[in-house]
Design an enzyme around this catalytic site. Structure first.
Site, PDB file in Angstrom:
ATOM      1  CE  LYS A 195      28.835  41.393 -41.197  1.00  5.32           C
ATOM      2  NZ  LYS A 195      29.917  41.493 -42.188  1.00  5.32           N
ATOM      3  NE  ARG A 205      25.378  38.410 -47.597  1.00  3.28           N
ATOM      4  CZ  ARG A 205      25.075  37.509 -46.687  1.00  3.28           C
ATOM      5  NH1 ARG A 205      24.289  36.506 -47.004  1.00  3.28           N
ATOM      6  NH2 ARG A 205      25.542  37.622 -45.468  1.00  3.28           N
ATOM      7  CD  GLU A 233      32.223  37.697 -31.276  1.00  2.00           C
ATOM      8  OE1 GLU A 233      33.250  38.388 -31.370  1.00  2.00           O
ATOM      9  OE2 GLU A 233      32.090  36.598 -31.851  1.00  2.00           O
ATOM     10  CE  LYS A 248      26.518  44.898 -41.761  1.00  3.67           C
ATOM     11  NZ  LYS A 248      27.593  44.731 -42.723  1.00  3.67           N
ATOM     12  CB  SER A 274      21.308  46.562 -47.597  1.00  8.11           C
ATOM     13  OG  SER A 274      21.390  45.206 -47.182  1.00  8.11           O
ATOM     14  CE1 TYR A 313      24.628  51.071 -47.988  1.00  8.58           C
ATOM     15  CE2 TYR A 313      23.162  50.126 -46.338  1.00  8.58           C
ATOM     16  CZ  TYR A 313      24.315  50.064 -47.095  1.00  8.58           C
ATOM     17  OH  TYR A 313      25.157  49.001 -46.948  1.00  8.58           O
TER      18      TYR A 313
END
Ligand SMILES: [Zn+2]
Length: 324
Positions: A195, A205, A233, A248, A274, A313
């Site tokens: 991420k 946010r 990671e 992400k 987003s 979304y």
């Protein structure tokens, strides 16, 4: 074999031929639909920077979940905005917290829909950081226990999958241990493994009301310039017990998705965040882009890069287009 004997255009002549040789197929089965739960009743509060996205009270969220299920979408990903925030994010692991209530309602009212819960503290802390603070810094090890408590409370509420998004070191192991000790050894973990500290999270946010009050998240989220580190990671999260790993954001990190795909054989998720959604929406509103076409092109590209599942979304719109 060369031109003129060999002509690649032969297989592009009509849609039927193109269908036959198409390499990547996006499916409704690939989609995960993110939802934001807020307190109250009949609340459907639009997020200005994300047209079509709403903060939903639990009753409304259930309707949205039913709609997603009816479209064939296999999973939703839940975020919560609590009544009150405090220094240690207690709302994240409260038994009657907003996500816990949303999970219970969706699980009792909607069958055969996977409920994945985002596990982090930033929506629940008064300072908006992803963990507990000491001297203005997010303290890694003290945060682990709270994350594990959060995941366990989601599991107890009925979550099907927990998804830690905090990027603390060691959190997957901490969550796995806590789940196993409490009878949830069958519950999968979807780890936000790579991420990035990304500007593409801006509109989220607004939606999750989780902007840090000071500073940023660069001390725990990854530097956008790195991709070898992303593999480290992901490898660590797998060793700690992740069942699904995630990259992400998605669109600006397709190379990372591809590297992860080539390196690891776990199911791979990508979160089309987003800002990716807002960019398309804003350009489409101005008539600069053909929104349905760009939506499918972007989602197909994320899948072509190597993602098995896509958090988006656009999940409902894409499902409608695919079901047509
Ligand atoms: Zn966070």
């Amino acid at each position: 074999m060369y031109f003129p004997k060999y002509r690649l255009r032969r297989l592009r002549r009509n849609e039927t031929l193109r269908r036959l040789v198409r390499e990547t197929r996006l499916a409704v089965d690939d989609l995960i639909y993110p939802l934001f739960a807020v307190p109250g009743l009949s609340v459907r509060h639009p997020v200005p920077s994300m047209p079509g996205v709403f903060q939903l009270s639990v009753d409304e969220l259930v309707q949205e979940a039913l709609e997603a299920k009816a479209l064939g979408i296999p999973a939703i990903l839940l975020f919560g905005i609590p009544e009150a925030k405090d220094e240690v994010g207690s709302g994240a692991y409260a038994r009657d917290g907003i996500v816990q209530r949303a999970v219970q309602e969706v699980k009792s009212r909607v069958s055969d829909l996977l409920v994945i819960t985002d596990v982090c503290l930033c929506e629940y802390t008064s300072h908006g950081h992803c963990g507990v603070l000491r001297g203005g810094e997010v303290e890694n090890d003290a945060t682990l226990e709270l994350l594990a408590r959060t995941a366990l409370s989601h599991a107890r509420a009925g979550a099907d999958v927990v998804a830690p998004s905090d990027m603390m070191d060691g959190r997957v192991a901490a969550i796995r241990d806590t789940l196993d000790e409490n009878g949830f050894s069958e519950l999968p973990i979807m780890a936000y493994a790579a991420k990035y500290a990304s500007g593409f999270y801006g509109p989220f946010r607004d939606a999750a009301q989780s902007t840090p009050q000071f500073g940023d998240r660069r001390s725990h989220q990854m530097d956008p310039a790195n991709s070898d580190e992303a593999l480290r990671e992901i490898r660590l999260d797998i060793e700690e017990g992740a069942d699904i790993v995630m990259v992400k954001p998605a669109l600006a990190y397709l190379d990372v998705i591809t590297r992860a795909r080539l390196e690891f054989d776990l199911p791979l998720a990508a979160y089309s965040v987003s800002g990716e959604y807002a960019m398309i929406k804003a350009a489409a509103e101005r008539g600069w882009l053909d929104e349905p076409r760009i939506m499918m092109e972007v989602l197909t590209a994320i899948k072509r890069a190597g993602a098995d599942m896509i958090i988006t979304y656009y999940a409902k719109d894409a499902a409608r287009a695919l079901n047509r």
